[in-house]
Each structure stands twice: as C-alpha cells, then as structure tokens.
Design an enzyme around this catalytic site. Structure first.
Site, short mmCIF file in Angstrom:
data_model
loop_
_atom_site.label_atom_id
_atom_site.label_comp_id
_atom_site.label_asym_id
_atom_site.label_seq_id
_atom_site.Cartn_x
_atom_site.Cartn_y
_atom_site.Cartn_z
N HIS A 75 14.72 -12.79 37.00
CA HIS A 75 13.77 -13.91 37.54
C HIS A 75 14.42 -15.27 37.08
O HIS A 75 15.35 -15.18 36.02
CB HIS A 75 12.49 -14.13 36.95
N GLU A 100 1.57 -18.95 33.75
CA GLU A 100 2.62 -18.66 34.55
C GLU A 100 2.38 -17.73 35.72
O GLU A 100 1.26 -17.04 35.91
CB GLU A 100 3.78 -17.98 33.77
N GLN A 144 9.75 -17.43 38.39
CA GLN A 144 8.95 -17.56 37.49
C GLN A 144 8.45 -18.78 37.20
O GLN A 144 9.19 -19.66 36.62
CB GLN A 144 8.98 -16.94 36.18
N HIS A 196 15.00 -21.20 32.30
CA HIS A 196 15.67 -20.05 31.79
C HIS A 196 16.04 -19.07 32.90
O HIS A 196 15.80 -19.22 33.93
CB HIS A 196 15.28 -19.49 30.65
N GLU A 217 17.13 -14.77 29.16
CA GLU A 217 16.11 -13.85 28.70
C GLU A 217 16.60 -12.56 28.99
O GLU A 217 17.09 -12.23 30.22
CB GLU A 217 14.89 -14.38 29.29
#
Ligand code: CMX
Ligand code: CO
Length: 140
Positions: A7, A43, A59, A83, A133
């Site tokens: 994502h 989220e 996301q 991110h 991430e």
C-alpha cells in the site's frame, strides 16, 4: 525481499472527505476501516489491484490526535504521501536482514497493522527520506 507494493499511505485531515474523493474520482472501493490506537490513526484501505503475491491498496490516514506520527507529519508538511508499505513473506526475517544492513528499525518487534497484518517501520532518515513499512499479510 519485497514481493509487491502492499500500500501507499496517504496522510489527510478528513478521512471521510478523502474516501469520497478516491471513490468518486478513481472508482476505488473501501475494503476495510479501522481505528488503530497504537499507531494513532483512523484509517481506510481502498483496493487497487490483485497480483500473484497478493493485493495492493491505498491507505488513507487521519490522525487521532495532533501528537501522533501522522498528526506531526500533517502539521509540518501538509497532506500527501506519508509512507510506502512493501509486502514481505516474513516480517521478522525482513527486519533482521534489513537491520543487518545498517538501516534503523523504528519497531523492535512487529506490530498490528490493517486487516490483520504484521507490520514494522524503517526510519525514513536511513531510506532517503522515505518512511518505509514492511507488511506481512495473514495466511489465507
Ligand atoms: N516521511 C519522511 N520523513 C519523515 C516522515 C515521513 N512520513 N515523518 C517524519 N519524517 C522526518 C521529519 O521530516 C524529520 O526530519 P527533519 O529532522 O529533517 O525535520 C524527522 O523525520 C523527525 O520527524 P519528527 O516530526 O520529529 O517525528 P518523530 O521523530 O517523532 O517521528 C517517525 C518520525 C518516522 C519516527 C514516526 O513518524 C514513526 O514512528 N512512524 C512510524 C509509525 C507510523 O507512521 N504510523 C502511522 C501509520 C500506520 C499504518 O501504516 O498502519
Ligand atoms: Co501503512
């Protein structure tokens, strides 16, 4: 090491408005909504595509409080890409391999992410300014 982009995390002030924008402009569909107190976010995951090694999402992230990772980011930089989350087969192994190359891990051990995933963050200062991430999705 990375199997796919799982994502792209996008920081926003108003989650409902941003969901409406992504749905009406790009035709994306929300597949999950969560509040993650540990990460300090409300989220939504919007499905983009399915591939051989799993699916990819956008996301959308709204901070629960100003003094959170996303809250601080919004006040410093405004809305935008926060991110990149990469899919890995084994998050603990990926963390060990990456730490062995001198990149700082933000998390000492995997944490709970969206849709039951195990996640861990790498420090953006060691990844050319990109908060990164690692995402291990639960086995089907
Ligand atoms: N991307 C790139 N750089 C970033 C960044 C981001 N998303 N967030 C912070 N930084 C940079 C800042 O610009 C700052 O750089 P300068 O010193 O050059 O100004 C530096 O990192 C320190 O930033 P800070 O605002 O002082 O914030 P902290 O050090 O307190 O926290 C970080 C930064 C990355 C350690 C923290 O945001 C963190 O732990 N993030 C991981 C958790 C997270 O983001 N959770 C929300 C998403 C949850 C999910 O995806 O499920
Ligand atoms: Co994420």
């Amino acid at each position: 090491m990375f199997q796919r982009i799982d994502h792209v995390g996008i920081a926003c002030h108003n989650l409902e408005e941003k969901i409406e924008f992504y749905e009406s402009t790009f035709g994306l569909v929300v597949v999950s909504r969560e509040v993650n107190e540990e990460q300090g976010v409300k989220e939504a995951m919007l499905h983009v595509a399915d591939g051989e090694h799993g699916s990819s999402y956008v996301q959308l992230l709204q901070p629960l409080h100003p003094d959170t990772a996303v809250g601080k980011y919004l006040s410093k930089r405004g809305e935008g890409v926060h991110h990149i989350g990469y899919g890995v087969a084994d998050v603990a192994k990926a963390m060990a391999d990456i730490a062995g190359k001198g990149v700082r891990l933000i998390d000492e051990r995997p944490r709970h992410g969206s849709m039951g995933a195990s996640i861990a963050f790498l420090h953006p200062k060691d990844v050319g300014g990109v908060l990164t991430e690692l995402v291990e999705t639960p086995r089907q």
